[in-house]
Write an enzyme that holds these catalytic residues in place. Structure first.
Site, PDB file in Angstrom:
ATOM      1  N   ASN A   8      -5.130   6.260  -7.078  1.00 51.36           N
ATOM      2  CA  ASN A   8      -5.739   7.591  -6.926  1.00 51.36           C
ATOM      3  C   ASN A   8      -4.761   8.700  -7.293  1.00 51.36           C
ATOM      4  O   ASN A   8      -4.555   9.667  -6.563  1.00 51.36           O
ATOM      5  CB  ASN A   8      -6.276   7.792  -5.497  1.00 51.36           C
ATOM      6  CG  ASN A   8      -5.179   7.811  -4.454  1.00 51.36           C
ATOM      7  OD1 ASN A   8      -4.116   7.229  -4.651  1.00 51.36           O
ATOM      8  ND2 ASN A   8      -5.425   8.476  -3.339  1.00 51.36           N
ATOM      9  N   ASP A  26       0.941   2.541   3.751  1.00 51.37           N
ATOM     10  CA  ASP A  26       0.074   3.591   3.202  1.00 51.37           C
ATOM     11  C   ASP A  26       0.880   4.871   2.999  1.00 51.37           C
ATOM     12  O   ASP A  26       0.443   5.965   3.360  1.00 51.37           O
ATOM     13  CB  ASP A  26      -1.156   3.839   4.090  1.00 51.37           C
ATOM     14  CG  ASP A  26      -2.223   4.657   3.358  1.00 51.37           C
ATOM     15  OD1 ASP A  26      -2.060   4.921   2.149  1.00 51.37           O
ATOM     16  OD2 ASP A  26      -3.222   5.036   3.997  1.00 51.37           O
ATOM     17  N   HIS A  73       0.831  -1.215   0.000  1.00 52.13           N
ATOM     18  CA  HIS A  73       0.000   0.000   0.000  1.00 52.13           C
ATOM     19  C   HIS A  73       0.864   1.262   0.000  1.00 52.13           C
ATOM     20  O   HIS A  73       1.250   1.775   1.045  1.00 52.13           O
ATOM     21  CB  HIS A  73      -0.928  -0.009   1.220  1.00 52.13           C
ATOM     22  CG  HIS A  73      -2.042   0.981   1.117  1.00 52.13           C
ATOM     23  ND1 HIS A  73      -3.310   0.729   1.579  1.00 52.13           N
ATOM     24  CD2 HIS A  73      -2.089   2.231   0.601  1.00 52.13           C
ATOM     25  CE1 HIS A  73      -4.086   1.767   1.348  1.00 52.13           C
ATOM     26  NE2 HIS A  73      -3.365   2.705   0.765  1.00 52.13           N
ATOM     27  N   ARG A 100       2.313   8.721  -6.393  1.00 53.22           N
ATOM     28  CA  ARG A 100       1.986   9.993  -7.081  1.00 53.22           C
ATOM     29  C   ARG A 100       2.456  10.038  -8.542  1.00 53.22           C
ATOM     30  O   ARG A 100       1.869   9.447  -9.382  1.00 53.22           O
ATOM     31  CB  ARG A 100       2.552  11.204  -6.305  1.00 53.22           C
ATOM     32  CG  ARG A 100       2.301  11.193  -4.805  1.00 53.22           C
ATOM     33  CD  ARG A 100       0.838  11.317  -4.466  1.00 53.22           C
ATOM     34  NE  ARG A 100       0.653  11.511  -3.029  1.00 53.22           N
ATOM     35  CZ  ARG A 100      -0.431  11.112  -2.354  1.00 53.22           C
ATOM     36  NH1 ARG A 100      -1.418  10.517  -2.990  1.00 53.22           N
ATOM     37  NH2 ARG A 100      -0.539  11.324  -1.054  1.00 53.22           N
ATOM     38  N   HIS A 122       1.417   5.196  -2.182  1.00 49.97           N
ATOM     39  CA  HIS A 122       0.933   6.189  -3.147  1.00 49.97           C
ATOM     40  C   HIS A 122       2.160   6.922  -3.673  1.00 49.97           C
ATOM     41  O   HIS A 122       2.662   7.835  -3.020  1.00 49.97           O
ATOM     42  CB  HIS A 122      -0.013   7.183  -2.477  1.00 49.97           C
ATOM     43  CG  HIS A 122      -1.263   6.574  -1.915  1.00 49.97           C
ATOM     44  ND1 HIS A 122      -2.448   6.519  -2.625  1.00 49.97           N
ATOM     45  CD2 HIS A 122      -1.518   5.988  -0.728  1.00 49.97           C
ATOM     46  CE1 HIS A 122      -3.381   5.933  -1.878  1.00 49.97           C
ATOM     47  NE2 HIS A 122      -2.847   5.601  -0.715  1.00 49.97           N
ATOM     48  N   HIS A 176     -10.855   0.889   1.214  1.00 48.95           N
ATOM     49  CA  HIS A 176     -10.639   1.903   2.259  1.00 48.95           C
ATOM     50  C   HIS A 176     -11.989   2.037   2.956  1.00 48.95           C
ATOM     51  O   HIS A 176     -12.897   2.697   2.438  1.00 48.95           O
ATOM     52  CB  HIS A 176     -10.190   3.218   1.612  1.00 48.95           C
ATOM     53  CG  HIS A 176     -10.023   4.349   2.573  1.00 48.95           C
ATOM     54  ND1 HIS A 176      -8.873   5.082   2.677  1.00 48.95           N
ATOM     55  CD2 HIS A 176     -10.865   4.872   3.487  1.00 48.95           C
ATOM     56  CE1 HIS A 176      -8.998   6.008   3.607  1.00 48.95           C
ATOM     57  NE2 HIS A 176     -10.224   5.919   4.114  1.00 48.95           N
TER      58      HIS A 176
HETATM   59  O1  DOR Z   1      -4.568   9.659   4.358  1.00 50.57           O
HETATM   60  C1  DOR Z   1      -4.758   9.216   3.226  1.00 50.57           C
HETATM   61  N1  DOR Z   1      -4.030   9.634   2.185  1.00 50.57           N
HETATM   62  N2  DOR Z   1      -5.723   8.330   3.032  1.00 50.57           N
HETATM   63  C2  DOR Z   1      -6.083   7.927   1.810  1.00 50.57           C
HETATM   64  O2  DOR Z   1      -6.937   7.094   1.696  1.00 50.57           O
HETATM   65  C3  DOR Z   1      -5.469   8.533   0.613  1.00 50.57           C
HETATM   66  C4  DOR Z   1      -4.109   8.971   0.922  1.00 50.57           C
HETATM   67  C5  DOR Z   1      -3.533   9.827  -0.159  1.00 50.57           C
HETATM   68  O3  DOR Z   1      -3.562   9.430  -1.316  1.00 50.57           O
HETATM   69  O4  DOR Z   1      -2.989  10.903   0.161  1.00 50.57           O
HETATM   70 ZN    ZN Z   2      -4.018   4.604   0.600  1.00 51.14          ZN
HETATM   71 ZN    ZN Z   3      -6.884   4.646   2.188  1.00 51.37          ZN
END
Ligand code: DOR
Ligand code: ZN
Ligand code: ZN
Length: 356
Positions: free
Chosen positions: A52, A229, A18, A22, A20, A138
C-alpha cells in the site's frame, strides 16, 4: 542465577512478515534504507514489505521498480507482497507469473476490505479461486461499526471463502476462530501490550479495551506469527489521525526481554518470529536463495536490559509508543554467516541485503 556467566545467547534472526517501508512519494516517512536499518538494529534479517505504497504495488512494472530501489538500499534481506485491488484481480495470475520469473512473491496482500485500497469479499473470493498463493487479509468488515464485531465478522466471512493468513488479529474471538481452521494468524506487539485507554494514537485495527487485550494475551499461544505492522507516520500526521506505529526495531528486543523475565517462553518467541514466518510465507526453499537455511543470527546479552528511547531508534519518524519500556537489543547480528552489526555499529553498506 544459572545463567549468570552467560554473556550472549545466540538466537535465530527475526523474520518480520508485516512492515510498511513506504519509500516512493512517502520517503519523508520512511525509506527501504531507513526501515531496513531499523530492522537490523532490532535483530531482524528479513522483512515482507506491504504494497500500500504511493504508488501502490499492483502490477509487475511497479513491483520491479520497487525491487530496484530495494536492491540498492536494503541492509537486510527484503521481500515484497503484491497488492490486490479491484482493477488487477482479473490479471492477478498473469502479473504473479511475470514477477515470479525474477522474484519470489511471499503473498498477495495485505488485502484491505475498507478504505482506499479495498476490495469486496467477492473480489477476494475471485482471487482466492484464481491463485494458489498465500493471501494475507486485513480483516475489518466495511459495514460493521463496532471494532470487535468488524474483525470477527470479516474473519468469519473469509473463512467461508477459503484459507488465508490474517494480519494483526486484535480480538481473542477472531484468534480462536482462525486457530480452529486451516488459516493462520498474526498478532502485533501493540495489540498485546496496549489498550485504547493507554495509547490515544490511532491504528487499524484499533487498540481494544483492556479486557479484550488481556483475552488476546491469554490466547497468545494460538497465534502463528508475531509481526510488527511497522507503519511509520510523522508526528504531525499522527496528530491529524494517520493510523499506525513504527515497530520493526523494538519487537524482538521487547519480546526477548519478556522471555528473559519468564512472561513468555523463548521457544514460543522463536516459533512465532522465525520458524512460522519462514514456513507460512515460504522462505525455506524458493529456488536459488534459501534464506531460511542460512546462518542468520541475533546475539542477545541477557544482562543488557535498557529502556527503549526514541532517540536511539533508526526509523525516520523519531517517535515510538514504547518509550521507556524495557528491552534487550541484539549486540551482534549475522546475515548469511556474515557479521553485519556489532555493539551498535553496522559493518556493511546499504545494499548488503538480498532482494528476494
Ligand atoms: O494502522 C495501519 N497502518 N493499518 C493499516 O492497515 C495500514 C497501516 C499503514 O500503512 O499506515
Ligand atoms: Zn499493515
Ligand atoms: Zn493492516
Amino acid at each position: 542465577k544459572k545463567g549468570k556467566n552467560v554473556n550472549g545467547i545466540i538466537m535465530p534472526a527475526g523474520i518480520d512478515v508485516h512492515v510498511h517501508f513506504r519509500d516512493f512519494k512517502e520517503s519523508y516517512k520512511e525509506t527501504i534504507e531507513s526501515g531496513s536499518l531499523s530492522a537490523l538494529y532490532g535483530g531482524v534479517c528479513l522483512v515482507v514489505d506491504q504494497p500500500n505504497t504511493n504508488p501502490p504495488i499492483v502490477d509487475e512494472d511497479i513491483y520491479f521498480k520497487r525491487m530496484n530501489i530495494a536492491r540498492k538500499s536494503t541492509y537486510i534481506d527484503y521481500s515484497l507482497n503484491l497488492g490486490l485491488v479491484e482493477s488487477n484481480v482479473d490479471k492477478i495470475d498473469e502479473i504473479l507469473k511475470k514477477i515470479e520469473e525474477n522474484h519470489y512473491v511471499p503473498a498477495i496482500g495485505e488485502v484491505f476490505l475498507r478504505g482506499k485500497m479495498s476490495v469486496s469479499y467477492k473480489t477476494l473470493e475471485r482471487a482466492r479461486k484464481t491463485v494458489d498463493k498465500l493471501i494475507t487479509v486485513h480483516a475489518e468488515d466495511p459495514n460493521e461499526e463496532d471494532d470487535v464485531a468488524a474483525e470477527v465478522k470479516a474473519v468469519e466471512r473469509c473463512l467461508k471463502i477459503g484459507k488465508f493468513h490474517f494480519c494483526h488479529i486484535s480480538t481473542a474471538k477472531a484468534l480462536d476462530l482462525i486457530y480452529n481452521s486451516e488459516s493462520t494468524s498474526e498478532v502485533t506487539p501493540h495489540h498485546l501490550l496496549y489498550s485504547r485507554e493507554i495509547i490515544k494514537f490511532k491504528v487499524n485495527p484499533s487498540l481494544k479495551s483492556n479486557e479484550e487485550r488481556v483475552a488476546l494475551v491469554r490466547n497468545f499461544h494460538k497465534a502463528d506469527i508475531l509481526a510488527s505492522d511497522h507503519a511509520p507516520h510523522t508526528l504531525e500526521e499522527k496528530r491529524e489521525g494517520a493510523p499506525g506505529f513504527p515497530g520493526v526495531e523494538t519487537t524482538y528486543p521487547m519480546f526477548f526481554y519478556m522471555a528473559k523475565k519468564g512472561y513468555i517462553r523463548i521457544n514460543d518467541l522463536v516459533e512465532k518470529f522465525v520458524v512460522n514466518p519462514a514456513k507460512i510465507f515460504g522462505f525455506n526453499n524458493y529456488g536459488e536463495i534459501e534464506v531460511g537455511n542460512y546462518a542468520n543470527f541475533a546475539v542477545f546479552d541477557p544482562h543488557r536490559e535498557k529502556p527503549i528511547r526514541a532517540r536511539d531508534l533508526h526509523s525516520k519518524v523519531g517517535w515510538t509508543i514504547y518509550e521507556g519500556l524495557m528491552a534487550i537489543f541484539p549486540k551482534e547480528v549475522y546475515i548469511r554467516g556474515e557479521k553485519v552489526l556489532e555493539d551498535g555499529d553496522v559493518l556493511v553498506d546499504k545494499g548488503f541485503g538480498k532482494v528476494i
